[in-house]
Design an enzyme around this catalytic site. Structure first.
Site: not given
Ligand code: C5P
Length: 224
Positions: A29-31, A96
């Site tokens: 995943t990402n921030l 995102a």
């Protein structure tokens, strides 16, 4: 006083990260916090739009009056968004989306082998580009598509590349350093003609300014 610039308009927005499972307890995943997308959803309701928010895993309350569809993976986001896109007047892609996902999802938790010495190797496969697919599937005279760009350098140049690659009329660049999780930002609006900056502000104020700009673009393109 906020005039209802988007009364009678349908707006769909993607927000947050996606989560691409490796096994039942792990994933990529990402921030992304989803805050910019949720702020745009809220501002769109204020402006009178009928708003659908397709959200990846985020920890944010649903803005009042918004229809929210929760998804995890890029493929699920794609499947939720594509059928709804042609009915929209505006599609804003702030999500995102993970560019890649593990080629296989392991049904069970991957265990350490050889006392932890043999690290697993993952094959990755590319995710679909949701915004590019939306812009290719809608009537551009009916649905106005907006993409976002988060870059660490050469923002205007990369935003311009995305305009062409995704075939959308507007790309919004994050001008802040790292905006993930913050409540403020600055935006750079990039279209085929040029650039316009929305200076540093809280994300809700920026969302309102962005929607004002988009409403003007739509009004200019389709005078009633
Ligand atoms: O070039 P990049 O793919 O990073 O462009 C970002 C823009 O495209 C954002 O608007 C993002 O929401 C959208 N996007 C998408 N599906 C992907 C990747 C990006 O909709 N798989």
């Amino acid at each position: 006083f906020q005039p209802k610039r988007l009364a009678g308009k349908k707006l769909l927005i993607t927000a947050g990260p996606t989560f691409e499972p490796i096994d039942p307890v792990r994933g990529i995943t990402n921030l992304s916090s989803g805050k910019m997308g949720f702020a745009i959803a809220r501002a769109a309701v204020e402006a009178g739009a009928e708003v659908t928010l397709v959200a990846g895993p985020v920890h944010l309350p649903t803005p009042r009056g918004v229809r929210r569809l929760d998804v995890q993976t890029a493929q699920q986001m794609f499947d939720a968004v594509l059928p709804l896109a042609p009915q929209q007047d505006i599609v804003v892609a702030t999500a995102a989306v993970a560019d890649w996902r593990p080629a296989q999802m392991n049904a069970h938790k991957i265990k350490k082998k050889d006392g932890g010495k043999a690290a697993p190797v993952f094959e990755l496969t590319e995710n679909p580009d949701i915004l590019a697919a939306v812009s290719a599937s809608v009537d551009p005279a009916k649905t106005f598509c907006v993409g976002f760009a988060a870059e660490s350098q050469d923002l205007a140049k990369h935003a311009r590349e995305k305009l062409e690659r995704k075939r959308v009329p507007l790309i919004v660049g994050n001008l802040g350093p790292v905006t993930f999780g913050r409540d403020d930002n600055a935006l750079l609006l990039v279209d085929a003609q040029g650039e316009r900056e929305l200076p540093h502000n809280d994300k809700l104020s920026l969302a309102r300014e962005l929607l004002r700009d988009v409403a003007e673009r739509i009004a200019k393109a389709r005078p009633t």
